[in-house]
Scaffold this motif. Sequence first.
Motif, short mmCIF file in Angstrom:
data_model
loop_
_atom_site.label_atom_id
_atom_site.label_comp_id
_atom_site.label_asym_id
_atom_site.label_seq_id
_atom_site.Cartn_x
_atom_site.Cartn_y
_atom_site.Cartn_z
N ALA A 1 18.22 -11.45 4.70
CA ALA A 1 18.01 -10.40 3.71
C ALA A 1 19.25 -10.20 2.87
O ALA A 1 20.36 -10.07 3.38
CB ALA A 1 17.63 -9.09 4.41
N GLU B 1 17.61 -5.73 -2.00
CA GLU B 1 17.16 -4.44 -1.52
C GLU B 1 17.44 -3.33 -2.53
O GLU B 1 16.76 -2.30 -2.54
CB GLU B 1 17.83 -4.11 -0.19
CG GLU B 1 17.45 -5.06 0.93
CD GLU B 1 18.11 -4.70 2.24
OE1 GLU B 1 18.93 -3.77 2.21
OE2 GLU B 1 17.81 -5.34 3.26
N THR C 1 11.34 -1.73 -6.01
CA THR C 1 10.38 -2.27 -5.05
C THR C 1 9.10 -1.45 -5.11
O THR C 1 9.13 -0.26 -5.44
CB THR C 1 10.96 -2.23 -3.62
OG1 THR C 1 9.95 -2.61 -2.70
CG2 THR C 1 11.46 -0.84 -3.28
N LYS D 1 6.82 -0.75 4.70
CA LYS D 1 7.72 -1.82 4.27
C LYS D 1 7.25 -3.17 4.81
O LYS D 1 7.25 -4.18 4.10
CB LYS D 1 9.15 -1.52 4.74
CG LYS D 1 10.18 -2.57 4.38
CD LYS D 1 11.56 -2.11 4.80
CE LYS D 1 12.63 -3.16 4.46
NZ LYS D 1 12.48 -4.37 5.29
N GLN D 2 6.83 -3.17 6.06
CA GLN D 2 6.31 -4.40 6.66
C GLN D 2 5.01 -4.84 5.97
O GLN D 2 4.79 -6.04 5.74
CB GLN D 2 6.06 -4.16 8.15
CG GLN D 2 5.78 -5.40 8.96
CD GLN D 2 5.56 -5.07 10.43
OE1 GLN D 2 4.70 -4.26 10.78
NE2 GLN D 2 6.36 -5.67 11.30
N GLU E 1 5.81 -6.36 2.44
CA GLU E 1 6.41 -7.69 2.53
C GLU E 1 5.41 -8.74 2.99
O GLU E 1 5.44 -9.88 2.50
CB GLU E 1 7.60 -7.64 3.48
CG GLU E 1 8.76 -6.79 2.98
CD GLU E 1 9.87 -6.68 4.00
OE1 GLU E 1 9.65 -7.13 5.15
OE2 GLU E 1 10.94 -6.13 3.67
N SER E 2 4.51 -8.38 3.89
CA SER E 2 3.57 -9.37 4.41
C SER E 2 2.43 -9.66 3.44
O SER E 2 1.95 -10.79 3.36
CB SER E 2 3.00 -8.89 5.74
OG SER E 2 2.30 -7.67 5.57
N ALA F 1 2.59 -8.95 0.01
CA ALA F 1 3.10 -9.11 -1.36
C ALA F 1 2.36 -8.18 -2.33
O ALA F 1 1.82 -8.60 -3.36
CB ALA F 1 2.98 -10.57 -1.81
#
Length: 508
Positions: A98, A103, A107, A139-140, A143-144, A146
Amino acid sequence: MESEDSRRLQSAASFKAFLLKSSTESHLNLYDHLTGMLLKVMDEHPPNVVDVIEDMSRDVKRAMLEEQQSSLRELPETSAAELLAEQQRSLFSRPEDADQEDELMETPLPNVSELGFYLEQAGVGLGREETQRVFLALKQLVESQALLRCRLWGKVLGTESSYIVAEAEYREGEEEEEPSLDEDETEPETEDTETDPLPQSTYKPLPEVPKEALGTGANKYVYYVCKEPGLPWVKLPSVSPAQITAARQIRKFFTGRLDNPVASYPPFPGNEANYLRAQIARISAGTQVSPQGFFQAGEEEGDEEDTSPRDSYEANPDFEGLPVTDMAESLSSWVHHVQHILQQGRCTWVNLAVKPGEDPNEEGEAEEKEEEPDEPEPEVGPPLLTPLSQDAEMFGTPPWTSKVSSTLTSQHAVAVLRSNLWPGSCAYACGKKFENIYVGWGLKYAGEGYSPLVPPLPQKEYPSGPEITEALDPSLEEEQVLKEALEEQQAAQEELQDSGDEAEEDDD
């Protein structure tokens, strides 16, 4: 002397037998306990034995109980809390590759910590610890999957477990996987070889209301749910008008199992996942609000004379915010920014009288149209960005309750809005910031009591008549009388026929 000694021996034996009696709870006896205490005193010689005799008695009893227990003990099973903590460990791990600069970039992940701060002032929320875990779970998810945009929609409570709901923006080109029938599940073709075919029903069911396309109407957003932060996210299917119509007629608590069937009357077309999606669509359409002027109607390309309701809006860059006191006192300061769901179960009305692929403006079919019944009148709901002051009351209850979070420090307070028709739905506004959240059981306010629909009366029997009515078997006397009557009738016919033949011979 011998008799006295024998009595003493008998009394001593009986007293020892009394001391050897085992307890019903600990299965220990006083004789072994006193023996162990005396041995412990003789071995250790502790000072002030009288003062510590109770502690020594407790230690001796504990040692004797441990000796009786088996040395082969089962390992304690892992509890559900430990399993959940093991699954949530991945939320707090940071990937090695990362980059800190990535970051810091913008986002689609929402600022759940800020949301929890304002909701805490409004007296609503999930708590700081759970809010932080939900933030990491979102957040997970981002990210998974998109995702382009993600928002914490709320939490729907259940009898066994609850659902954390995340709202995501529909991505163009994304299609839903529709369940397809296997070859074995297809209906077999029946050969028409019967000489006497069975009667066919003339009943014609009402045409099915088509589902709205993904990215429009009630299916404008995509929703993901999970039972606890750290557990896998599950994407909910799109909602159909039939599911919304059935959800309006039933009241069922959620169990926390998406594959659980919904047992109700009228029957619900789907499982709990479909029922949850239908309730989310209803709650969003009725309680998703924003400050007046924050959004403005979006510019759509097309015919200017098109009267269909607009379903798009955009943020107003010139919005400066409204005073908190004005938003708390007047419902006209709030507007709905989600389309209203019509009685048809859709946000946009569709004419079911027109068959798919048929042009209603096609000429040359004037004679056929005259025979058909009149077309139904289109149903139109309130337009987008309608003020909350136009919402109707239900069961004598006002639809909304508004207040200021604090009257002592009004300069730092937020305006809080609660829905009375959907208990658990709440919104806040402070300056240019606002947000909606739902934390409840997923049920609408039903007034004093809820009365489920009564099933319809059973169908009437076929009208009775001599052709289908079952007659009683005649008795022997009745059969004899009927036989004699038939013989007399036959004899009369034969005489009549003979007389006719004689008359023809005379004419010849």
